[in-house]
Design a protein around this motif. Structure first.
Motif, PDB file in Angstrom:
ATOM      1  N   ALA A  44       0.846  -1.351   0.006  1.00  0.00           N
ATOM      2  CA  ALA A  44      -0.028   0.113  -0.061  1.00  0.00           C
ATOM      3  C   ALA A  44       0.859   1.136   0.197  1.00  0.00           C
ATOM      4  N   MET A  45       1.741   1.098   0.660  1.00  0.00           N
ATOM      5  CA  MET A  45       2.690   2.227   0.886  1.00  0.00           C
ATOM      6  C   MET A  45       3.588   2.728  -0.361  1.00  0.00           C
ATOM      7  N   ILE A  46       4.037   1.524  -1.024  1.00  0.00           N
ATOM      8  CA  ILE A  46       4.677   1.797  -2.424  1.00  0.00           C
ATOM      9  C   ILE A  46       3.559   2.418  -3.251  1.00  0.00           C
ATOM     10  N   GLY A  47       2.612   1.873  -3.348  1.00  0.00           N
ATOM     11  CA  GLY A  47       1.514   2.391  -4.365  1.00  0.00           C
ATOM     12  C   GLY A  47       1.254   3.899  -3.955  1.00  0.00           C
ATOM     13  N   GLY A  48       1.261   4.314  -2.800  1.00  0.00           N
ATOM     14  CA  GLY A  48       0.847   5.549  -2.481  1.00  0.00           C
ATOM     15  C   GLY A  48       2.172   6.509  -2.763  1.00  0.00           C
ATOM     16  N   TYR A  49       3.107   6.014  -2.586  1.00  0.00           N
ATOM     17  CA  TYR A  49       4.476   6.831  -2.865  1.00  0.00           C
ATOM     18  C   TYR A  49       4.711   7.002  -4.380  1.00  0.00           C
ATOM     19  N   VAL A  50       4.221   5.969  -5.143  1.00  0.00           N
ATOM     20  CA  VAL A  50       4.104   6.125  -6.639  1.00  0.00           C
ATOM     21  C   VAL A  50       3.372   7.196  -7.102  1.00  0.00           C
ATOM     22  N   ALA A  51       2.235   7.027  -6.475  1.00  0.00           N
ATOM     23  CA  ALA A  51       1.184   8.128  -7.064  1.00  0.00           C
ATOM     24  C   ALA A  51       1.632   9.411  -6.628  1.00  0.00           C
ATOM     25  N   GLY A  52       2.319   9.359  -5.221  1.00  0.00           N
ATOM     26  CA  GLY A  52       2.647  10.667  -4.783  1.00  0.00           C
ATOM     27  C   GLY A  52       3.716  11.435  -5.812  1.00  0.00           C
ATOM     28  N   TYR A  53       4.630  10.568  -6.127  1.00  0.00           N
ATOM     29  CA  TYR A  53       5.643  11.135  -7.016  1.00  0.00           C
ATOM     30  C   TYR A  53       4.888  11.487  -8.346  1.00  0.00           C
ATOM     31  N   ALA A  67      -1.188   3.356 -11.890  1.00  0.00           N
ATOM     32  CA  ALA A  67       0.286   3.365 -12.000  1.00  0.00           C
ATOM     33  C   ALA A  67       0.558   2.816 -10.694  1.00  0.00           C
ATOM     34  N   ALA A  68      -0.023   3.335  -9.467  1.00  0.00           N
ATOM     35  CA  ALA A  68       0.327   2.835  -8.352  1.00  0.00           C
ATOM     36  C   ALA A  68      -0.113   1.444  -8.036  1.00  0.00           C
ATOM     37  N   ALA A  69      -1.230   1.167  -8.477  1.00  0.00           N
ATOM     38  CA  ALA A  69      -1.776  -0.271  -8.448  1.00  0.00           C
ATOM     39  C   ALA A  69      -1.083  -1.089  -9.352  1.00  0.00           C
ATOM     40  N   GLY A 205      -3.414   2.572  -0.934  1.00  0.00           N
ATOM     41  CA  GLY A 205      -2.501   3.614  -0.483  1.00  0.00           C
ATOM     42  C   GLY A 205      -2.411   5.046  -1.238  1.00  0.00           C
ATOM     43  N   ALA A 206      -2.733   4.751  -2.702  1.00  0.00           N
ATOM     44  CA  ALA A 206      -2.645   6.022  -3.536  1.00  0.00           C
ATOM     45  C   ALA A 206      -3.776   6.943  -3.258  1.00  0.00           C
ATOM     46  N   ILE A 207      -5.110   6.295  -3.291  1.00  0.00           N
ATOM     47  CA  ILE A 207      -6.119   7.269  -3.144  1.00  0.00           C
ATOM     48  C   ILE A 207      -6.448   7.385  -1.767  1.00  0.00           C
ATOM     49  N   GLY A 208      -6.029   6.742  -0.909  1.00  0.00           N
ATOM     50  CA  GLY A 208      -6.297   6.924   0.307  1.00  0.00           C
ATOM     51  C   GLY A 208      -5.335   7.829   1.223  1.00  0.00           C
ATOM     52  N   GLU A 215       4.094   8.258   5.206  1.00  0.00           N
ATOM     53  CA  GLU A 215       5.259   8.287   5.720  1.00  0.00           C
ATOM     54  C   GLU A 215       6.131   7.260   5.737  1.00  0.00           C
ATOM     55  N   PRO A 216       7.425   7.100   5.681  1.00  0.00           N
ATOM     56  CA  PRO A 216       8.176   5.786   5.621  1.00  0.00           C
ATOM     57  C   PRO A 216       7.633   4.750   6.621  1.00  0.00           C
ATOM     58  N   ASP A 217       7.038   5.088   7.949  1.00  0.00           N
ATOM     59  CA  ASP A 217       6.797   4.173   8.921  1.00  0.00           C
ATOM     60  C   ASP A 217       5.498   3.790   8.454  1.00  0.00           C
ATOM     61  N   TYR A 218       4.897   4.017   7.645  1.00  0.00           N
ATOM     62  CA  TYR A 218       3.290   3.594   7.103  1.00  0.00           C
ATOM     63  C   TYR A 218       3.178   2.124   7.129  1.00  0.00           C
TER      64      TYR A 218
END
Lengths: 289, 328, 252
Positions: A44-53, A67-69, A205-208, A215-218
């Motif tokens: 979930a975290m990786i998806g979030g960070y990809v979307a964030g980037y 892309a995150a998914a 992780g991305a949409i949520g 954060e890194p400790d997600y």
């Protein structure tokens, strides 16, 4: 008064939708292959960070979410083939430890690449504004979460109930040995499901990101939540995880509104009592033995 | 399993070495006794976990709960009741043991992930409670201003840390002797049996739940003792003692060194803190990488932790030469 | 009630899971020294019956008593203390331990030494000595120091029996003792069965009719949770009803 109750309900449900989206992959993994995967939050975290980037660099939000998914799914596939497959035979302790290790490594990698501070996903303008829903103005973002969550839940439900894949999956969760005996390729089923589950987690992780901040400790922080959804709902129980996610979302929200200080540990205390009362979860699949 | 004995000379060296290091360190690194004391405390903590997790197979990520309870008890005891460190230590052990007995009785009829979740829930409740009860625990700022009398009226706690170090070393030694005896005893063997095959143990009439509660209580007491040492050595108790992260760290430390090996906790805790210290100096996230990587490799490659490196290498050599060491 | 010299007394034992009836008013008595075989087609409820006896399953109604003392309400480990001991169909041993350790741990449990934490040297040595004796009775004394995981399957089955005997049972439930044993090792098992102490009441669950006819004085046929018939081996094998149910599993 009613307005307040509905607000709490909507807050809780939107939160619950994200929990469900992320946890549904985990419940199938744990129910199907009986692997305790404490690294699930990392996907979930990786998806979030990809979307964030992507969104921070001007990318379209919806494409970034896809892309995150995809990224989470692909990584899930690689991980499954390389790391998770030998885990099945190794017993629960080894699974717990190894997946914690994966979570740690992911956390370190994220910190190294993106830094230690909260990492935002840039949502489109119209989502960040409130909408008038009749009795009050309510954040469009949360309505968006509810909508997406409900659509995906419905699609998953249809797939589970109406497709051959779904039938095979349910059979394999209920009784893996019997499923193999009737010719279902349980291993391939699992790989596919694992990838989908990780992909959904990445999407969540991305949409949520507005609800579960990145954060890194997600991964380590929220895995307890996801585990609660899975265990309380019953490992391998699709419906159970949905119910548990909603319940968790609403209870947590209620707690925040009413007993702000006591909220977190009332939740854990509730989980404790619930597990003692129903060790197999609220709606365990048939063969939970 | 009680692993097969090595030759007596090797065994004697194997026993003397860790304790020799403890003593030598005291003289060789007088300005870094604080670090050494921390390692000793975490060796004790890891050893307590080995009894519950390693030998009895109790899947728990909540052991920091007992460590933290011991720490806060010792700290609060010194502030509110009496600055006698030994009394405070005793109180900490008693409270931790009591908590272990009560929670153990409630949860040890479950196993697997359910048990894991229950332990997570317990430590989470404790952690949140400590966070909220700012008046009692100092919350984020921690419990400060712990003043202790000298031990036996003679050995004073001061910034040089000599007393703290030796105090911790002696406590570790005492618990070590108990744990060592326990593990070889019929009680220890029956726990090992429960870990391997609870069904078999039931079939010979073992009251499984009672045994598990007993070892869980003992393990909690020892973890509480480690927590008390932590509070007394640093005269400070922070929220981290009760955290899920601490539970994770002590588990990592134990696994690195190897479960069910008398000195596994020693090796694992030492390596963990040396690595953490070193990599924290490089960059804040490096240690997560290293620790995570070590954990993954240990589980994938070394069944018995790093202490297994020697025997594993030997097995590899034998397989290479085609000779079967274990009669396979 | 039950005569005190009845080793095992079962009355009206019943259990159903919703519409599925797995045990139907089962009555069974075993006198001390009895040698009774329980047979029946797959799914007849033999394993369920054993689980009901040993306490892993709670009956809906009925009584179970060993030497006059009721077992109802007792946990599995408590029933062992009352003298009801079983072996398992699949080797259920401590695979990381040696054969002797496996038996010694059982002896220690029986004697109440299993609680000892600090003072135990003499007692443990006594347990090991008795364990060695038990293994020698099974003619596998030489394997005492070897880890169970490395022993041939037949010897593992014998260790199961040795452990069971060291618990000094009044009633012994043998769950397919020869199951899965390669044919060159089965004779060892058969001989061990012949040598079982006379005072123990033994109920053996078996599919292998050779074993049944060699060993049993009486046979009980279980079908769909109900006792179909009970009688001597000759009577059973001649009965047309039994033959029909068994569909060709004859052994005359």
């Amino acid at each position: 008064m009613l307005s307040f109750a509905l607000t709490v309900l909507l807050d809780g449900i939107s939160y619950g939708m994200i929990l469900f989206l992320i946890s549904v992959g985990l419940t199938v993994t744990m129910g199907l292959m009986r692997i305790v995967n404490l690294a699930h939050g990392a996907f979930a975290m990786i998806g979030g960070y990809v979307a964030g980037y992507l969104t921070q660099n001007g990318g379209n939000f919806y494409l970034a979410a896809i892309a995150a998914a995809a990224a989470a799914g692909v990584l899930g596939g690689i991980a499954e083939a390389s790391i998770y497959r030998p885990l099945y035979r190794k017993g629960e302790l080894a699974q717990v430890l190894l997946t914690i290790g994966i979570a740690f490594v992911t956390t370190g990698a994220i910190t190294a690449i993106f830094g230690a501070f909260p990492y935002p996903v840039v949502f489109p303008d119209y989502l960040t504004r409130p909408i008038d829903i009749g009795f009050r103005d309510y954040p469009a973002y949360r309505l968006f979460l509810i909508a997406v969550g409900a659509i995906i839940a419905a699609v998953l439900w249809l797939v589970m109930d109406g497709s051959i894949y779904g039938a095979r999956l349910r059979a394999a969760v209920d009784n893996p040995r019997m499923a193999r005996a009737v010719g279902i390729d349980v291993n391939r089923l699992f790989t596919l499901t694992f990838i989908i589950g990780c992909g959904l987690a990445g999407l969540g992780g991305a949409i949520g990101a507005g609800v579960l901040s990145l954060e890194p400790d997600y991964a380590l922080k929220y895995i307890v939540l996801f585990l609660v959804v899975v265990i309380v709902g019953g490992e391998g129980s699709f419906a159970g995880s949905f119910v548990a996610a909603m319940a968790l979302g609403i209870i947590d929200t209620l707690g925040k509104y009413f007993v702000a200080e006591a909220a977190p540990y009332l939740l854990y205390a509730a989980v404790f009592v619930l597990l003692l009362w129903r060790p197999k979860g609220l709606l365990p699949p048939k063969s939970a033995a | 399993m009680i692993r097969p004995r090595t030759g007596p000379a090797l065994a004697a060296i194997g026993h003397a070495l860790p304790w020799a290091i403890v003593i030598v360190y005291f003289y060789a690194a007088p300005d870094q006794l604080g670090f050494g004391t921390q390692v000793i405390i975490w060796i004790l903590f890891a050893m307590s976990l080995d009894l519950a997790l390693g030998y009895a197979g109790i899947l728990t990520l909540g052991h920091a709960g007992f460590f933290g309870l011991g720490a806060y008890t010792a700290g609060l005891f010194a502030i509110h009741v009496s600055p006698d460190p030994l009394l405070g230590h005793l109180a900490a052990v008693a409270i931790a043991a009591l908590f272990g007995a009560v929670t153990g009785a409630m949860i040890l009829h479950t196993n697997g992930v359910t048990l894991l979740m229950l332990t997570l829930a317990i430590v989470s409740v404790l952690s949140e409670f400590a966070n909220q009860a700012r008046g009692l625990t100092g919350g984020d700022d921690g419990l400060q201003g712990i003043k202790l009398d000298p031990i036996f009226g003679m050995f004073e706690f001061n910034i040089f840390g000599k007393t703290a170090y030796l105090y911790a070393a002696v406590v570790l030694f005492g618990w070590f002797l108990l744990a060592w005896r326990l593990v070889r005893s019929p009680f220890g063997r029956s726990l090992d049996g429960i870990r391997q095959n609870p069904r078999r143990m039931r079939a010979i009439g073992t009251p499984v739940w009672w045994r598990l509660v007993a070892i869980y209580t003992i393990s909690a007491a020892i973890a509480g003792s480690a927590g008390a040492l932590s509070a007394q050595a640093t005269r400070f108790v922070g929220l981290s003692v009760l955290s899920l992260l601490s539970s994770g760290i002590v588990t990592v430390a134990l696994i690195l060194g190897g479960t069910r090996r008398i000195y596994g906790a020693f090796l694992g805790a030492t390596i963990y803190f040396v690595v953490q210290d070193y990599s924290a100096k490089i960059s804040p996230f490096f240690w997560e990488f290293v620790v995570g990587g070590m954990l993954i490799l240990t589980v994938l490659l070394l069944d018995g932790g790093l202490l297994d490196l020697g025997p594993a290498a030997l097995r590899l050599r034998d397989r290479w030469h085609g000779a079967a060491k274990d009669g396979e | 009630m039950t005569a005190p010299h009845t080793a095992l007394s079962v009355r009206g034992l019943s259990k159903n899971f919703g519409a599925l009836v797995v045990a139907q008013a089962i009555d069974l008595d075993l006198a001390p020294g009895a040698r009774v075989a329980l047979i029946g087609p797959n799914g007849a409820g033999k394993t369920t019956f054993v689980n009901l006896l040993t306490g892993f399953l709670e009956p809906d109604s009925g009584t179970i008593a060993v030497a006059g003392e009721t077992l109802i309400g007792l946990r599995p480990e408590e029933r062992v203390k009352r003298g009801l001991v079983r072996t398992h169909q699949i080797s259920t041993l401590l695979f990381e331990n040696t054969a002797r350790e496996n038996v010694a741990i059982a002896v220690a449990e029986r004697e109440g030494f299993a609680w000892r934490m600090l003072r135990f040297g003499k007692e443990w040595r006594a347990c090991c000595a008795e364990a060695q004796g038990r293994l020698e009775e099974m003619e596998i004394g030489g394997a005492a120091d070897r880890r169970v995981a490395q022993l041939p399957y037949g010897e593992q089955r014998l260790i199961e029996i040795a452990i069971a005997l060291s618990l000094r049972p009044r009633v012994l439930l043998l769950d397919e003792p020869a199951a899965g044993v390669p044919s060159h090792e089965t004779e060892l098992i058969h001989q061990a069965l012949d040598r079982l102490p006379e005072g123990i009441a033994i109920l053996i669950i078996e599919h292998d009719m050779d074993v049944v006819f060699r060993f049993a004085q009486e046979i009980v046929v279980l079908v769909q949770g109900r006792i179909l018939m009970r009688g001597t081996p000759a009577a059973i094998s001649a009965d047309p009803g039994v033959r029909a149910v068994y569909l060709g599993k004859t052994a005359v």
